[in-house]
Structure formats: C-alpha cells, structure tokens
Design an enzyme around this catalytic site. Sequence first.
Site, PDB file in Angstrom:
ATOM      1  N   SER A  74       6.833  -5.137   7.589  1.00  0.00           N
ATOM      2  CA  SER A  74       6.331  -5.913   8.737  1.00  0.00           C
ATOM      3  C   SER A  74       7.010  -7.266   8.927  1.00  0.00           C
ATOM      4  CB  SER A  74       4.830  -6.118   8.579  1.00  0.00           C
ATOM      5  OG  SER A  74       4.219  -4.897   8.287  1.00  0.00           O
ATOM      6  N   ASP A 133       5.512  -2.914  11.557  1.00  0.00           N
ATOM      7  CA  ASP A 133       4.098  -2.503  11.626  1.00  0.00           C
ATOM      8  C   ASP A 133       3.625  -2.247  13.062  1.00  0.00           C
ATOM      9  OD1 ASP A 133       4.346  -5.233  12.058  1.00  0.00           O
ATOM     10  OD2 ASP A 133       2.552  -5.801  10.952  1.00  0.00           O
ATOM     11  N   ARG A 182       0.820  -1.209   0.000  1.00  0.00           N
ATOM     12  CA  ARG A 182       0.000   0.000   0.000  1.00  0.00           C
ATOM     13  C   ARG A 182       0.850   1.253   0.000  1.00  0.00           C
ATOM     14  NH1 ARG A 182      -3.795   0.875   4.018  1.00  0.00           N
ATOM     15  NH2 ARG A 182      -2.037   0.419   5.350  1.00  0.00           N
TER      16      ARG A 182
END
Length: 443
Positions: free
Chosen positions: A140, A194, A76
Amino acid sequence: MTPADNLWDILQGIGQAFAFSESAMQRMVRDFHAEMRRGLRGESGSLKMLPAFIDCPAGNEQGEFIGLDLGGTHFRVLFVRLEGQGRALVRHAARYTIPPALTSGAGVELFDFIARSIKQFLAEHDLEQKKRIALGFTFSFPIEQTSSYSGRLIKWTKGFSATGVAGRDVAGLLADGLRRQGIENMEIAALVNDTVGTLLAGAYADPKCDMGVIFGTGTNCCYRESTPAIVRNPGLQKTAGRMIVNIEWGNFNCLPVNDYDRLLDRDSDNPGKQRMEKMVSGMYLGELARLVIMDAFAKAGIVCAGNGLAKGGLTTRDMADLETDPTPNLTGVEALLAKAGCGRTTPEQRQCVREICRHVSQRAARIGAAAISAVATWMDPELEQQHVIGIDGTLYARYPGFQGLIGQTLKTLHGDKCRMLTPAPVQDGSGTGAAIAAAVALI
Ligand code: BGC
C-alpha cells in the site's frame, strides 16, 4: 470578556479556517481533473496516475490463492478460495505485528520478517506441501509498476522509511526474502496497491464497481481508465481496453490550506508531500486537531497544568471518542484531556475541544467526497451510468459520522444524480483483493 467567551470567538475563526464550501469543492473538482490529465500525460503535477497493468475481474475466477497485505503496522497473510459467482472465502488469515524498528531499519530485514511470517503461516495451515501456490501482494505505497507482478517503490509514505527499498522492485525483494527462507512453492502472480485490491474485491462481487478508495491511515483512490488514455506509458497507448489506474490522490496539492495545515506539514517527515492525505487521513487528523486545540487554548490564555498535549498525544481514535462523548458534562473529554496533561478543564473548554474535532473531521469527509466526485465525473461527466465505489479503511468504517457526511456531500454536489454513485464498504479489500489480483493476473 470571560475566557470562555473568548474561546467561542476563537472557535468561530477555527470554523472558518476549516470551512470547505460548495464552491471550494467545485474548484477542487476542476483542479483535480487538470492534475489527472497532467498525470496521465506524464507531465509533472501532484497526481502520479500509476497504471496497475491489470483490469477488473469477471467474477467467475476460481481457485485457491495466497493474499499478502503490507501497508501499516501489521502484515497479513490470507489463504483465500475464490468460488466464482463473486464469492470469495477466506479460509485462513493471520496478522503479524511489524516491529516498529523494521519500518525504519534495513529493508532487507523487513522482507525477511515478511518471509518468516509467510513460512510460519504455511506451516500452521499445512500448505508447505502444496506444489505451487500463486500469491497476490498488496503493497500500500506508490509503486511504478512494470507489469502486473513487478514494480518499483517510488517513495515511502505513512511513516515508513526502511532503507534500500525506494527505487527497487518490491516483488523482487519479496522473492529474495522467500528464497532466503527456503520457500519454493510460491509464485508471485500479482503486485497491487491497496486501492486496487479494494476495487478488485468490489468488482468481483459487483461488476458496476469501478473505483476503489481507502480512507484509513493513508488515503488514495484507483479507477478504471481506457488504456489508450494512459499516454505516460507509450507502450500502453496501442493497447485497446481498460486498465486500473492508481491515482495516489493523497499527494493532491491544489487545496486551500490554513495555518494549522502548514504547521503540520512543516513538522512532518515529508514536508510538501501528501498534502491531501495530511488533511484527510487517520495518520494525521488527530495531530491536526491537537495543533488547533493547543493554539485555541494558548490564545484563550488557558494554561495546561502539565505539558499540554504533546506532539502525537492525540490520535484520530481519541478524536472520535472526544466527538462522541455521550455524558452531559463531557467527562470522557475531561479524562482524556487530563490524561494528556491538560489538568482540569471547564465544560465550555471541553465543548470547544469537541467542536474543534468536528471541524477537522468534517472538512476531511468533505474533501474526500469532492475527490470521489472528481474521479466519478472524470469517467462519466454527466453521471449517466451507475458507479459503485468500493471503500475500505478504518476512518471510513469507524469514524462516527464520516460515512454519512460523504453521502451528504455527494448529494450537495450532484443533487438527484447522486443516486448514480453508490459508496459500498468493501471488507478487507487489501487481503481478498490480493488473492483476486493473483487470479486475474494468471488468466
Ligand atoms: C499511499 C497509497 C495508499 C494509501 C492508503 C498512501 O499513503 O501512498 O499508496 O494507497 O496510503 O493506504
């Protein structure tokens, strides 16, 4: 004994195998503290305790930043405006599905895909002309950071295995990818896990937030530590103040395991690793429940008409549907089992399947809550201060009953004192958190 009775007996045994009693939780908290201590000292153990080289924001940071989020099936890109007073506005956001072959192919192709997606995003939102945009990169996976904007991937988790990335600086790989795409106006200001993004997003809105937790495809937590306590990095010891530490709690390995946990671990792509993650996170719970269901059916002499539930045939999302089927005869469960190759099932068998899913998901929530309790009491043994725990991830947001059980378990462990612990859902901590990280790192 009818087969159905037999199945209920079997279910009792399964209930015991997945029980996680109060004393087991208290033992877990003690062992967790011992592993945290080892990790902070740099001794070998299951908790890495990775310093993030960044602390929480003040809440008044302002400006426009790009946030990148890589950690699962999608990549994203976000364009975020921080307005100060804890307000973060996502002005544009886009999601790019990572072709599955790239998660296990050559790393350079993965980073080319990332850079191409960024290029497309910049073009679509007229950001190409901007002279300079600072970006924060949420990555992450476990990274040994060397600064707030650089760090080496220790090992992939969650099914990723792209080559040529482990051991390398992922910010450097991103910079190379951007260069290959001719993108010159991006400055990589921050690289964060994350959980760190989630804590930053939580703390931007509320200064009492001092833990960031993910219950999603994977699971993990970070918290604020006093910098001199991070003995594993000798350079940091002389620095006063506080710093966020990424615990990488998915790898915690002092939990009581049953035969199903052993089987799942043995057949996984990383045996012996991420043991707590395999008992708690969305990537594994469906498979764990499937192993239990197949074993219970086999023991009860229930022959599936088709091949039975094949490996990977039950997702955690399916499990949630099985648990919440509202029909009296569990026709939803029946349809799901039939689709998976189990043929016709009786209502008792379907109820049994539902109970199995409950045992597996309830243990996950209890372990998750005990881990939260361990980190909170590490920071504040008597829970004298208020702690807001920023939590993100699909399991927490969407698995029925998961949030409630976390709250209930914290009450069991702390009684009235549990009012000092406030779990707070953080929306899109990885995305906005990346932008906030860029702002904090640039100060
Ligand atoms: C990774 C962590 C990450 C967590 C949640 C785990 O598999 O090792 O770095 O924070 O998943 O996404």
